[in-house]
Design a protein around this motif. Structure first.
Motif, PDB file in Angstrom:
ATOM      1  N   ALA A 114       0.918  -1.129   0.065  1.00 28.65           N
ATOM      2  CA  ALA A 114      -0.226  -0.042   0.009  1.00 28.65           C
ATOM      3  C   ALA A 114       0.810   1.123  -0.145  1.00 28.65           C
ATOM      4  CB  ALA A 114      -0.859  -0.014   1.408  1.00 28.65           C
ATOM      5  N   VAL A 115       0.685   1.925  -0.871  1.00 31.26           N
ATOM      6  CA  VAL A 115       1.812   3.207  -1.166  1.00 31.26           C
ATOM      7  C   VAL A 115       0.873   4.380  -1.008  1.00 31.26           C
ATOM      8  CG1 VAL A 115       3.192   4.545  -2.538  1.00 31.26           C
ATOM      9  CG2 VAL A 115       3.239   2.139  -2.761  1.00 31.26           C
TER      10      VAL A 115
ATOM     11  N   SER B 204       2.652  -2.911   3.825  1.00 28.38           N
ATOM     12  CA  SER B 204       2.269  -3.990   3.795  1.00 28.38           C
ATOM     13  C   SER B 204       0.845  -3.529   3.324  1.00 28.38           C
ATOM     14  CB  SER B 204       2.383  -4.998   4.730  1.00 28.38           C
ATOM     15  OG  SER B 204       1.216  -6.186   4.412  1.00 28.38           O
ATOM     16  N   ASN B 205       0.195  -4.296   2.451  1.00 32.42           N
ATOM     17  CA  ASN B 205      -0.892  -4.158   1.935  1.00 32.42           C
ATOM     18  C   ASN B 205      -1.984  -4.760   2.851  1.00 32.42           C
ATOM     19  OD1 ASN B 205      -2.954  -2.663   0.340  1.00 32.42           O
ATOM     20  ND2 ASN B 205      -3.077  -4.217  -1.028  1.00 32.42           N
ATOM     21  N   TYR B 206      -1.656  -5.694   3.828  1.00 31.13           N
ATOM     22  CA  TYR B 206      -2.817  -6.562   4.475  1.00 31.13           C
ATOM     23  C   TYR B 206      -2.728  -6.090   5.948  1.00 31.13           C
ATOM     24  CZ  TYR B 206      -3.166  -9.052   0.516  1.00 31.13           C
ATOM     25  OH  TYR B 206      -3.443  -9.631  -0.786  1.00 31.13           O
ATOM     26  N   CYS B 207      -4.053  -5.811   6.383  1.00 33.90           N
ATOM     27  CA  CYS B 207      -4.039  -5.728   7.839  1.00 33.90           C
ATOM     28  C   CYS B 207      -3.870  -6.941   8.520  1.00 33.90           C
ATOM     29  CB  CYS B 207      -5.653  -5.263   7.994  1.00 33.90           C
ATOM     30  SG  CYS B 207      -5.899  -4.933   9.750  1.00 33.90           S
ATOM     31  N   THR B 208      -3.273  -6.710   9.654  1.00 32.21           N
ATOM     32  CA  THR B 208      -3.009  -7.874  10.671  1.00 32.21           C
ATOM     33  C   THR B 208      -3.930  -8.348  11.299  1.00 32.21           C
ATOM     34  OG1 THR B 208      -2.127  -6.370  12.310  1.00 32.21           O
ATOM     35  CG2 THR B 208      -0.385  -7.104  10.694  1.00 32.21           C
ATOM     36  N   HIS B 209      -4.962  -7.830  11.356  1.00 36.98           N
ATOM     37  CA  HIS B 209      -6.438  -8.354  11.866  1.00 36.98           C
ATOM     38  C   HIS B 209      -6.890  -9.610  11.221  1.00 36.98           C
ATOM     39  CE1 HIS B 209     -10.594  -8.008  13.105  1.00 36.98           C
ATOM     40  NE2 HIS B 209     -10.195  -8.521  14.185  1.00 36.98           N
ATOM     41  N   LEU B 210      -7.201  -9.349  10.058  1.00 36.09           N
ATOM     42  CA  LEU B 210      -8.068 -10.179   9.242  1.00 36.09           C
ATOM     43  C   LEU B 210      -7.610 -10.103   7.793  1.00 36.09           C
ATOM     44  CD1 LEU B 210     -11.595 -10.553  10.848  1.00 36.09           C
ATOM     45  CD2 LEU B 210      -9.737 -12.236  11.313  1.00 36.09           C
TER      46      LEU B 210
ATOM     47  N   ILE C 249       2.014  -3.585  11.201  1.00 37.33           N
ATOM     48  CA  ILE C 249       2.319  -3.930   9.712  1.00 37.33           C
ATOM     49  C   ILE C 249       3.553  -3.551   9.389  1.00 37.33           C
ATOM     50  CG2 ILE C 249      -0.205  -3.766   8.940  1.00 37.33           C
ATOM     51  CD1 ILE C 249       0.491  -0.886   8.095  1.00 37.33           C
ATOM     52  N   ALA C 250       4.101  -4.333   8.357  1.00 38.74           N
ATOM     53  CA  ALA C 250       5.453  -4.000   7.869  1.00 38.74           C
ATOM     54  C   ALA C 250       5.349  -2.608   7.226  1.00 38.74           C
ATOM     55  CB  ALA C 250       5.778  -5.166   6.656  1.00 38.74           C
TER      56      ALA C 250
END
Length: 132
Positions: free
Chosen positions: A42-43, A54-60, A99-100
């Motif tokens: 995600a920019v 990172s483009n993904y949420c660490t929740h779900l 997130i990264a």
């Protein structure tokens, strides 16, 4: 006299910058999805500065690129978790894991994201396996 080209691969943790887009493709207050090799990022641009996470949420595992920017963070559109853009720390639940985040350089109207081979291989949670 022959020319020698160094073909050695960078070390797993060596950061290499990759062009991801033109600067104008990420306007102020927006977040977009781009790929660096197999790594989905995600920019975003907030207060004139470009960020990459990172483009993904660490929740779900929801896509952060479909979320919105607020204050100094990126908000997941699924359940409202908010993460710092600078360090990736969750600043609003339900996410509890960071997130990264990746280095970004902006040069000559282009955005470059700095990642290592390890970042690409272990790009965090994702809904589907990377292309082979």
């Amino acid at each position: 006299m022959s020319e020698h080209t160094d073909t050695t691969e960078p070390a797993d943790d060596e950061v290499v910058f990759h062009r991801v887009c033109r600067s104008g493709q990420v306007p102020e207050g927006y977040v977009r999805r781009f790929y660096v090799d197999e790594l989905e990022c995600a920019v975003a641009r907030l207060k004139g500065k470009a960020y990459a996470t990172s483009n993904y949420c660490t929740h779900l595992d929801c896509l952060l690129s479909s979320g919105k920017l607020q204050d100094d963070g990126i908000r997941c559109s699924c359940h409202g978790s908010v993460f710092e853009l600078e360090g990736g720390e969750p600043i609003y639940p339900p996410a509890t894991e960071p997130i990264a985040v990746y280095d970004v350089k902006e040069e000559d109207g282009e955005l470059f994201v700095g990642v290592s081979r390890k970042d690409i291989e272990h790009g965090g949670p994702r809904r589907k396996k990377p292309r082979e």
